[in-house]
Design an enzyme around this catalytic site. Structure first.
Site, PDB file in Angstrom:
ATOM      1  CG  LEU A 107      -9.545 -23.068 -33.662  1.00  0.00           C
ATOM      2  CD1 LEU A 107      -9.849 -22.990 -35.158  1.00  0.00           C
ATOM      3  CD2 LEU A 107      -8.088 -22.676 -33.411  1.00  0.00           C
ATOM      4  CG  ASP A 108      -9.589 -17.941 -28.608  1.00  0.00           C
ATOM      5  OD1 ASP A 108      -9.706 -18.862 -27.783  1.00  0.00           O
ATOM      6  OD2 ASP A 108      -8.567 -17.232 -28.720  1.00  0.00           O
ATOM      7  CD1 TRP A 109     -16.472 -14.095 -30.671  1.00  0.00           C
ATOM      8  CD2 TRP A 109     -17.958 -15.742 -30.948  1.00  0.00           C
ATOM      9  NE1 TRP A 109     -17.631 -13.534 -31.143  1.00  0.00           N
ATOM     10  CE2 TRP A 109     -18.560 -14.526 -31.325  1.00  0.00           C
ATOM     11  CE3 TRP A 109     -18.699 -16.928 -31.043  1.00  0.00           C
ATOM     12  CZ2 TRP A 109     -19.865 -14.451 -31.794  1.00  0.00           C
ATOM     13  CZ3 TRP A 109     -20.016 -16.848 -31.512  1.00  0.00           C
ATOM     14  CH2 TRP A 109     -20.578 -15.635 -31.874  1.00  0.00           C
ATOM     15  NE  ARG A 195      -7.863 -14.877 -30.051  1.00  0.00           N
ATOM     16  CZ  ARG A 195      -8.275 -14.209 -31.137  1.00  0.00           C
ATOM     17  NH1 ARG A 195      -8.076 -12.921 -31.243  1.00  0.00           N
ATOM     18  NH2 ARG A 195      -8.909 -14.850 -32.107  1.00  0.00           N
TER      19      ARG A 195
END
Ligand code: URA
Length: 246
Positions: A107-109, A195
């Site tokens: 999962l992204d930051w 995103r």
């Protein structure tokens, strides 16, 4: 080939793996639903739970001791890596140190929500294999309110720089003036996929939360907290990741 006479009784191993009482496990064996190293098991069969490959209905049963499975609700501003050279907080710091576990996928930051961490390399490989396409559900807050056309594009496929996105389930949950909430269910796991999809249709993501992985969801898990997966949840993941096909 004669069945081994040493090792542990299969029904006891299955019961310990969470498949039910020994009696229930005996019935599973008698019904021919259990295989050991690809061979249908018979009642009284003995196995080595650390090395034999045991399946129920074609789905692996985890019988090795020492394997752990955590479900973490990742907060934003945490790295999905085992360590970060820049010293930023990482997901592994949120779960017990021992045994050492690794995140399944990424999962992204800034992305929040459900993440599995485990030391089961086989399950990790199955779940992250692109051909398996385990469903992942996201709650996505975007800038602006997507038109029907934009929602249709997200649903049918968006041209990204690494190719067209696969069909997705898209539901507009709420629209409020300058932003909207969408539920997205995707089967792929490309880098920053949600995103990039939303940005491509003109609606950059403000907030992204993963709310489900296959059958796994947990609304009671607070951000930053984790729990151990139940044996039936681990089995569900194996089943969703393609059973014994790999
Ligand atoms: N899609 C993204 O864009 N980011 C994530 O962290 C997960 C899915």
């Amino acid at each position: 080939m004669s069945a081994p006479t040493d090792g542990e009784r299969l029904q006891k191993v299955l019961a310990r793996a969470g498949l039910g009482s020994r009696r229930v496990c005996d019935d599973l064996i008698a019904d021919g639903r259990v295989t050991v190293d690809g061979e249908v098991a018979v009642l009284g069969r003995r196995v080595d739970p650390e090395h034999d490959h045991i399946e129920l209905d074609g789905v692996p049963v985890v019988t090795q001791t020492g394997l752990v499975y955590y479900l973490l609700n990742k907060p934003a501003r945490v790295m999905t890596t085992a360590s970060d050279p820049e010293g930023r907080p990482t997901v592994v710091e949120l779960v017990p140190d021992e045994p050492r576990v690794f995140p399944v996928g990424r999962l992204d930051w800034d992305t929040e929500g459900l993440l599995i961490l485990t030391n089961d390399g086989d399950l990790t490989q199955r779940l992250t294999h692109p051909s398996h396409g385990v469903e992942k559900e996201y709650l996505v807050e975007v800038e602006g309110v997507p038109s029907r056309g934009a929602l249709r594009s997200l649903r049918e496929g968006v041209e990204l720089d690494d190719g067209l996105s696969a069909p997705a389930e898209i539901r507009l949950l709420q629209s409020r003036g300058d932003h909207a909430a969408i539920e997205m269910v995707i089967h792929e796991g490309r880098n920053r996929q949600v995103r990039r999809m939303c940005e491509t249709v003109g609606h950059p993501v403000r907030r992204l939360v993963r709310t489900r992985i296959g059958l796994l969801a947990d609304r009671d898990l607070a951000p930053g907290s984790w729990r151990v997966l139940r044996p039936d949840e681990v089995r569900g993941l194996y089943a969703a990741a393609g059973g014994s096909e790999t």
